[in-house]
Write an enzyme that holds these catalytic residues in place. Structure first.
Site, PDB file in Angstrom:
ATOM      1  CB  ALA A  31      40.010  14.759  12.442  1.00 48.29           C
ATOM      2  CG  HIS A  32      36.394  13.133   9.249  1.00 46.30           C
ATOM      3  ND1 HIS A  32      35.406  12.361   9.174  1.00 46.30           N
ATOM      4  CD2 HIS A  32      36.340  14.048   9.975  1.00 46.30           C
ATOM      5  CE1 HIS A  32      34.709  12.873  10.087  1.00 46.30           C
ATOM      6  NE2 HIS A  32      35.092  13.836  10.600  1.00 46.30           N
ATOM      7  N   GLY A  33      38.534  15.919   6.606  1.00 48.12           N
ATOM      8  CA  GLY A  33      38.319  17.101   6.358  1.00 48.12           C
ATOM      9  C   GLY A  33      38.565  18.355   6.663  1.00 48.12           C
TER      10      GLY A  33
END
Length: 357
Positions: free
Chosen positions: A244-246
């Site tokens: 996922a993001h980050g």
């Protein structure tokens, strides 16, 4: 398998510490210990197959340095530190023969924007798209149907297989392999619930892959909301993995199939995640952590941890609890029997006996 290696060529690749016996046979195939015949190469990867190695008809056997067996006639034993690794190096050579590099250049059916920079030694295959300001390094192979977004940077000697998507502004290091269907830089999954509706949170960061990373088929790595989603040097990701993001993943980690990692989590160097492990958001897995398959993590782990189960517990404790869990039906039966016995004992006591005592 259309291969042909002389015994001398095999020895040049694996560099054995010692040899026993000799063969003049040309190696034209690789087979298991049991199925190997003259002209085949095989290997002893586990001590439990020693009997199979002793009986094998392979012309060349890769065996551990401490192997005590003797070769048959027209058989060569090559003693190496790690037979499996030695075999892998032979297979790498075979891979080069089976899948030779196409000529460098851009296929007529591909689209390459005028401002894109493609090294003259790179290969752009059929029906690829390379958008404006993208850069592709020396010797990189971009196979059919690959989409490289605006401003993306691909390093040298990479291999992007059919159907790969690298979206805008993402960065890929050198010698990176992206298996078919990989998506690098899809939007992170972010929404704010406002007045009864899910309002999309823009994902304006990117993804950065270090050198020697490999991403398995149909895996996805989301771009960060801000900043970068990072996969460190030498990390290997299996098929059908979601990052996922980050998320920040360190160097030389292993992520097995169907792992899912939630946003803004940090995976430090040398972490191993077993298949279908789920990692919650905003936590840190310490350096060298090992996570068993189907484990669910929602809290940090200390460096060197070995955890299993859901919720995740230290591996030895979780295994003990699993054994006790299997004994619960028996324990309940015993408790029921104790309760019945106590009731019978209580009901059979003479009235007033306790008072008389």
């Amino acid at each position: 398998m259309l291969v042909s290696f002389s015994p001398e060529e095999i020895m040049a690749i694996v560099k054995p510490s010692a040899t026993r016996g000799a063969t003049t046979a040309t190696i034209r195939g690789i087979a298991s210990l049991k199925s190997a015949r003259s002209g085949d190469l095989s290997f002893l990867g586990s001590a439990k197959y020693k009997a199979d190695a002793a009986a094998s008809q392979a012309s060349i056997l890769l065996v551990p340095a401490d192997y005590a067996g003797d070769p048959k006639g027209e058989q060569s034993l090559l003693l190496v530190e790690n037979p499996s690794l030695a075999l892998s190096r032979i297979c790498a050579r075979i891979e080069q023969l089976l899948w030779p590099k196409p000529p460098s250049g851009v296929h007529p059916s591909a689209f390459v924007a005028e401002t894109a920079q493609v090294d003259e030694t790179a290969t752009i295959g059929p029906l690829c798209v390379v958008e404006a300001d993208a850069k592709i390094g020396a010797g990189t192979q971009v196979q059919s149907g690959v989409h490289i977004g605006r401003g993306a940077k691909i390093g040298a000697q990479c291999w992007l297989m059919p159907g790969v998507v690298v979206t805008a502004e993402c960065q890929i290091g050198d010698r990176v392999r992206l298996q078919p269907g990989v998506v690098i830089g899809s939007d992170g999954f972010g929404y704010e619930f406002v007045q009864g509706r899910h309002e999309k949170v823009p994902q304006i960061g990117n993804v950065v892959l270090g050198d020697d990373v490999e991403i398995g088929a149909n895996s996805t790595i989301d771009r960060a909301r801000i900043g970068s989603t990072i996969v460190g040097e030498g990390t290997k990701v299996d098929n059908l993995v979601q990052v996922a993001h980050g998320v920040i993943i360190g160097k030389h980690c292993i992520l097995c199939a169907q792992v899912g990692i939630s946003g803004s989590t940090t995976i430090e160097d040398y972490v191993v995640l077993g298949g279908q492990a789920g990692v919650g958001g905003h936590i840190t897995l310490g350096k060298g952590t090992k996570v068993g398959g189907q484990t669910g993590l929602s809290t940090d782990t200390a460096p060197g941890s070995f955890v299993n189960g859901t919720p995740a517990r230290p591996y030895v404790l979780e295994r003990r609890l699993e054994v006790l869990h299997a004994r619960l039906p028996e324990l309940f039966k015993r408790m029921d029997a104790v309760e019945v016995g106590l009731k019978k004992s209580s009901s059979s006591s003479p009235v007033g006996q306790d008072a008389a005592q």
